[in-house]
Design an enzyme around this catalytic site. Sequence first.
Site, short mmCIF file in Angstrom:
data_model
loop_
_atom_site.label_atom_id
_atom_site.label_comp_id
_atom_site.label_asym_id
_atom_site.label_seq_id
_atom_site.Cartn_x
_atom_site.Cartn_y
_atom_site.Cartn_z
N ALA A 131 13.36 36.91 -17.90
CA ALA A 131 13.24 38.32 -18.25
C ALA A 131 14.02 39.23 -17.31
CB ALA A 131 11.76 38.73 -18.26
N ASN B 168 7.25 36.15 -12.35
CA ASN B 168 8.11 35.01 -12.09
C ASN B 168 9.56 35.47 -11.90
OD1 ASN B 168 6.43 32.51 -12.23
ND2 ASN B 168 5.90 33.36 -14.22
N HIS C 296 12.31 46.05 -15.26
CA HIS C 296 12.63 45.51 -13.94
C HIS C 296 13.93 46.15 -13.45
CE1 HIS C 296 9.62 42.45 -14.77
NE2 HIS C 296 10.27 42.14 -15.88
#
Length: 270
Positions: free
Chosen positions: A123, A191, A221
Amino acid sequence: MSDQITVAIAGFGAIGYAVAEALDAGKLPGLSLAAVSARDTAKAEGRMAGFKRPVPVLPYQDLAAADVVIECLPAAHFAELARSVLGQGKTLIPLSVGALLPRPELIDLAREKGGTIVVPTGALLGLDAVRACAEGPVESVTLVTRKPPGGLAGAPHLVENDISVENLTEPKLVFEGTARDGAKGFPANVNVAAALSLAGIGPDKTSLQIWADPTVTRNTHTVRVEADAARLTMTIENVPTEENPKTGKITALSVLATLRRMAGPLRVGT
């Protein structure tokens, strides 16, 4: 099919099913689905019945017969699966990357037995650029993660520190520290921080902030890198899956891209 790379998938949830479906449909030339594992075997067998070429639903401990095993399990089962796969010299594609950080012996096992650990971008974004920068001096690597509060609910760090993310009306900083500690406190959520740290300057030097943010609808992010070679600022906004809001839709696509790269004649990126 003897020249095919065989793939097994440990975990048949949102990510595992999407990858299995693509393999069954023949979307990844040179690769074939060999087996899957699931917590609910009967349900998995029911879903498998709709495939063109159904494969066995096995205990995850038995998947290492395949050439490549994709790990989509709860982090608690990571170590046992990893030891099984790497101990037989096979390739492991882990999604519970944070579970790798406290187990450097798994890298030693892979080296000893001829196995390989391939960490997908998942991701996140820009791991190729971070890896390139890390070949030279790097001053800092920082990750700022913002998620809808519901996507963080139940994380060990929140429970242990009695931090509530309910009924928020503005963003709330729920963690600030190293990538190693963040992966431990949010094993189902960040993660990406572990992957970033492995690509760059390590889990103890990579800084992480996690925000429970009711103003966002996507898992967001932002990576910032200060290095001799470049200054990087990169942001990705991931659409959560309907089945699991902690996981972005792009994660399964990243696994497919990783598999395609393994079997394809052209490889783009570092």
